[in-house]
Write a protein that holds these residues in place. Sequence first.
Motif: not given
Length: 240
Positions: A174-194
């Motif tokens: 999932i982390a790699s997907k989230i990074r990929e979203l950033g590379r694709k140009g999405y603005g991402v706010i990631y909330i988490g405790h891990l």
Amino acid sequence: MLEIVSLTKTFGKLRAVDNFSMEVEKGEVKALIGPNGAGKTTVVNLVTGVLSPDGGRIRLDNHCLLKLPPHKRIKTGISRTYQIPRPYPNLTVLENVLVSSYFGAGLKGEEAISNAIESLKFVGIYNLAEKRAKELNSEQQKLLDFARALSVKPKYIMIDEIGAGLGISEQEEIASKIRELGRKGYGVIYIGHLMKMVKAVSDTVVVMNEGKKLFEGTYEEAVNNEEVIKIYLGERYAKS
Ligand SMILES: Nc1ncnc2c1ncn2[C@@H]1O[C@H](COP(=O)(O)OP(=O)(O)OP(=O)(O)O)[C@@H](O)[C@H]1O
Ligand SMILES: [Mg+2]
């Protein structure tokens, strides 16, 4: 840019969000972390319009979001996942994602279907397309929720606690997907405790405590900041 400016939300005497500001640009992944009850999910609910603030502003690419009802905010390009996913239990996985494709992204016919399929493939659950949502395990439900958030075709996405309860390899995926979203140009706010996931995904870390912004900086700066260690991370993260 998604700009949250001096946002305040009170529940009775509790200032759940207290003069809180942060922004995220397209192509940027920011982590929003902090203790339980810090106000992170409340920020998401204020941005999407589930809750109304007592003060402050929210702007998305020069739209003032606070004037808009939730369904119109989605159309400006904002989307979120839920800490506790809530799919339509009796619809299939594909049908669940199609709902967002039709009513969130405003797509029709073949376009809606291919957009839904693309989201399922991206998160890696296309093989479950024909299963009913209620038959999914909790990890699969989180992935479905992620796919639903993506299939509204947002420019900015707020991902609330997607890694909790997952195994290490699922977290890494999932982390790699989230990074990929950033590379694709999405603005991402990631909330988490891990913190492993926070480290893996984020360009910048914002730390929230008692509704306020306590810190903003890189992951390395965050884990070396005395106040962040004291209030949130604990000594195990302190580097000598
Ligand atoms: N609808 C509500 N009514 C009353 N109090 C609320 C409501 N929503 C949140 N709160 C309170 O506001 C504070 C902030 O809650 P919030 O859910 O935003 O925290 P959080 O940072 O997301 O925590 P966690 O890491 O546990 O998910 C908490 O004290 C919570 O109990
Ligand atoms: Mg929360």
